[in-house]
Motif scaffolding. Sequence first.
Motif, PDB file in Angstrom:
ATOM      1  N   SER A   1      38.440  42.426  41.723  1.00  0.00           N
ATOM      2  CA  SER A   1      38.725  42.971  40.391  1.00  0.00           C
ATOM      3  C   SER A   1      39.065  44.443  40.498  1.00  0.00           C
ATOM      4  N   VAL A   2      39.669  44.955  39.455  1.00  0.00           N
ATOM      5  CA  VAL A   2      39.971  46.385  39.360  1.00  0.00           C
ATOM      6  C   VAL A   2      38.919  47.021  38.464  1.00  0.00           C
ATOM      7  N   PRO A   3      38.220  48.033  38.929  1.00  0.00           N
ATOM      8  CA  PRO A   3      37.167  48.638  38.098  1.00  0.00           C
ATOM      9  C   PRO A   3      37.677  49.045  36.724  1.00  0.00           C
ATOM     10  N   HIS A   4      36.874  48.736  35.718  1.00  0.00           N
ATOM     11  CA  HIS A   4      37.129  49.104  34.321  1.00  0.00           C
ATOM     12  C   HIS A   4      38.358  48.403  33.738  1.00  0.00           C
ATOM     13  N   GLU A   5      38.823  47.347  34.409  1.00  0.00           N
ATOM     14  CA  GLU A   5      39.951  46.558  33.886  1.00  0.00           C
ATOM     15  C   GLU A   5      39.467  45.154  33.557  1.00  0.00           C
ATOM     16  N   ARG A   6      39.566  44.751  32.286  1.00  0.00           N
ATOM     17  CA  ARG A   6      39.124  43.418  31.878  1.00  0.00           C
ATOM     18  C   ARG A   6      40.175  42.358  32.143  1.00  0.00           C
ATOM     19  N   LEU A   7      41.442  42.732  32.223  1.00  0.00           N
ATOM     20  CA  LEU A   7      42.524  41.776  32.365  1.00  0.00           C
ATOM     21  C   LEU A   7      43.002  41.753  33.808  1.00  0.00           C
ATOM     22  N   MET A   8      43.078  40.560  34.379  1.00  0.00           N
ATOM     23  CA  MET A   8      43.483  40.429  35.776  1.00  0.00           C
ATOM     24  C   MET A   8      44.599  39.385  35.886  1.00  0.00           C
ATOM     25  N   PRO A   9      45.837  39.789  36.158  1.00  0.00           N
ATOM     26  CA  PRO A   9      46.905  38.823  36.394  1.00  0.00           C
ATOM     27  C   PRO A   9      46.691  38.119  37.743  1.00  0.00           C
ATOM     28  N   LEU A  10      46.810  36.813  37.754  1.00  0.00           N
ATOM     29  CA  LEU A  10      46.648  36.031  38.980  1.00  0.00           C
ATOM     30  C   LEU A  10      47.724  34.958  39.030  1.00  0.00           C
TER      31      LEU A  10
END
Length: 918
Positions: free
Chosen positions: A878-887
């Motif tokens: 995950s990216v810190p402080h990012e709620r949205l993750m494109p996969l």
Amino acid sequence: MRTALGASVVAGVALWFSRGALDVVGSAGTGSRVAMLPSWPELAGLVILLLAISAAGALKLSHSKSDPVAERTLSWDPTRADALRPLYALAVLVVPYLPWLPDRVPALRLLAGPGRWLLWAVIVGQVVWILASRVGWSLPLDLQSSSARRLAAFAIFIVSLGTYASTWSSVSRTGFFPGGDEPHYLVITQSLLRDRDLTIENNHQRADYAEYYPSQLRPDYRARGRNGEIYSIHPIGVPILVAPAFALGGYRAVVWFLMGIAAATAALLWLWTLTLTESTGAATFGWAAVALSGPYVFNSFTVYPEITAGLCVIIAARSLLGRDSHEVHHNNVPLRIWGSAVAAAALPWLSTKYAGMAMVLALLLGWTYRRSASAMVVLGTMAVSVAGWLAFFYFIWGIPLPSAPYGFNTQTSARTFLSGFPGVFFDQEYGVVTYAPVLGLAFVGLAGMWRDGRQRRRAAELSAVTIALLVLVCSFAQWWGGAAMPGRHIISILSLLGVPIAWYYRDKVDSASSQAVARFLLLVSLVVMLAMTWSVGGLLLGQGRDGTSSLLEWLSPTWHLWTSAPTYIMSSPPAAYVKTLLWFGAAALVVWVCQRSTVSPGRAALRVTLAAVAVCTIVASIAAGLPAAPRQRRFDPEARLSFPMLDNFDRIARPVGIRYQPLTVITPSAIPSMFEAKAVSGQQIAPQPLPVLLNARFRLPAGAYQLEINGVNTETVPEATLGLQVGREGKPVQTWTMRLAPNETWRQQFSLPLDAEFVGFRAGREVERGIQTLRLRPLTVVDRSLRLRTPPVIAAALFGSLTVFFHDAVAYSEPDGFWVRGRARLRTTIVDGAESDDATALQVHSGARPNTVTFSTPRWSERLELVPGVTREVRVPSVPHERLMPLTITTTSGFVPAEVQPGNGDRRLLGCWITFSH
């Protein structure tokens, strides 16, 4: 110099307004305009930028004629400066933001909608076109030799194929393809390959179509065969033709094969018009007008007979060109004549509607070569084909008539022709001229060919072939093509229309005004095609068959433009005729205005653009005042599916807020709460992909919203479950318990972490009886520059604290996980409701077959070699402080459960199964 400087200033100001947003808040009849505009320093910056660009275009290097070796200097080129004149037309983009006038003439508000960028594209295209002609750009080929022409035709083939392939790549994720009758043609192909027969009942029972079609598909037939078996109502020509491609690569290979046929037809059209006109420019214009038009492009990758029939028509019709050279070959039959004979004879096998056209082509070819053996070849081949064709119906259904598959209900009538004939050209949902105005030049060019004694015979031949198709197609009850792309039934003759279009362009080569009109129409057609492909995720291709064009709805978010255009599906023929004639008058008026005097190319382009905008605004306003079709609605700010200002809401990019009634400057943050969406029973009539409350769906940007449901005064809604549906497939992503007493209001807040094209609410049908009104109010909207840019959401599913948004129709979601289709790429966005910075753990297995699966995010990727029976874990960082993750998940192969598990009827091609660790 003044021309270039003035055009630059106008363009800079217009660009500043174009970067703004305009909308209407309030209820129908009492709405008030609101606007958000960029900062004032940006206005100055844009003007300076456009000045620099225009100066670069209008300057040229020159040297003294008396001293050729002297140092070159920069100087203004008046001819290049003339090319910048069309930029003055951009001044119309300021009008929607003026006080008072756009409230009195609402059609002017369209210039602040998505159409502003279309106008920009057309005007910039005019400037580039004129500049290119000024500097002498041309094809670097001597097209006098046959080898050079073949090389140029190959280039046309590649450009055409690239256009079709890129368009299909963009719109294939919409879920529209394969759609309509396409799966039925593919089922016949599967029956031929797997069962070696044409009976399709067992193929539907096994759900063979699940490989490419996600929903249930029933056999499409009207009458059983003489042996009691079910045979498809659809002709067998295309299934036989595409069978090798399907055997090699399934549905995708079929699409590539058909796009190749479409590109070959386009290349032959270019060669044909080049031979007729002896003008490279005219041939290229005719090719672009047809082969790059929206109707042709959008049908190039559909599994229908039209594209193949178009190739057959052009192969047969091109042989009419050889009448003079063939007179000396009385006994020798050239290979091209054999090809033309076979092409014409194949048409009835592709579709019954082509039978008349095939007969006309055969008779024309027979008459053309009546003094040679070629006539006997053509007529004899046609006779054998027709005899076999009728025998086929007798063998299957027991009666040698083409109407046998329909149970003798052909659904054709002379009365239908009254709507069908003008409708296939001018209907706002399915008319080809609606989506490609340049095709209207075919009528003008054909009339000119009739007046030209040297071209009269060719005009008669083109007219005869065209009419032979139109009589049958336009008399059919569903002349519009049902769920197919616009203009499907007449795509096969579009290549013929390219001939009079090219002839017109060559004939008007010395008229700057006529050339400007032709170029304007072509640019509009190309821009419309591109807009439908790339805007709103390609969803503009879908038509609701409700008398309202998706394109016109998109172009007019703040006014009812769709009521100005004719609909031959929902209104009576006289009502549609009146609106069609109004637009004919508008076109004639624009041409008359543009041809009043001889002008330079730049002035001509400016004149045609301004005349078109002014006249179309006037005619649209007049036509909208006429009675609308029974099911057509008027513009209501609260009854829209979307709000363009919320879609483009950005306090950073547009810090200036304006409300016009009264005229005041406001804070942009106050704008979202001014909007409200409302739905009542019967308001939304267009069919939805799945049932939603009050048939109401919305397109909403990322943000927080409040839902309000008002109860009627007679019933109490029992305790029921209400679901939030995000995406046109799958199940609700969130559910609530609702109990509604008479005259009470039930409220619920929810949030969307990303933009959603389809948002609705699902409940049982009994719940709707107790609901009077549904209201949706934005509380906050995320600035556009801060939103995660994602493709349209197809479906969404909740797995614990994770919400997965699917952007491709290649996922099969279940309560505890989801399958990814085999040989597919699935784009998702994962939202962590727990806001954890830990990696997301996925459990993956490939089912019954080995598979290679790749997982990737913008900053990471991992490739897994999966074997049956073994579950692997993937940890997506995950990216810190990012709620949205494109996969993105890509599978290279797959398996069909029905082929590996006895008794399993699942025919889907499955790639890998994914669950989440909690």
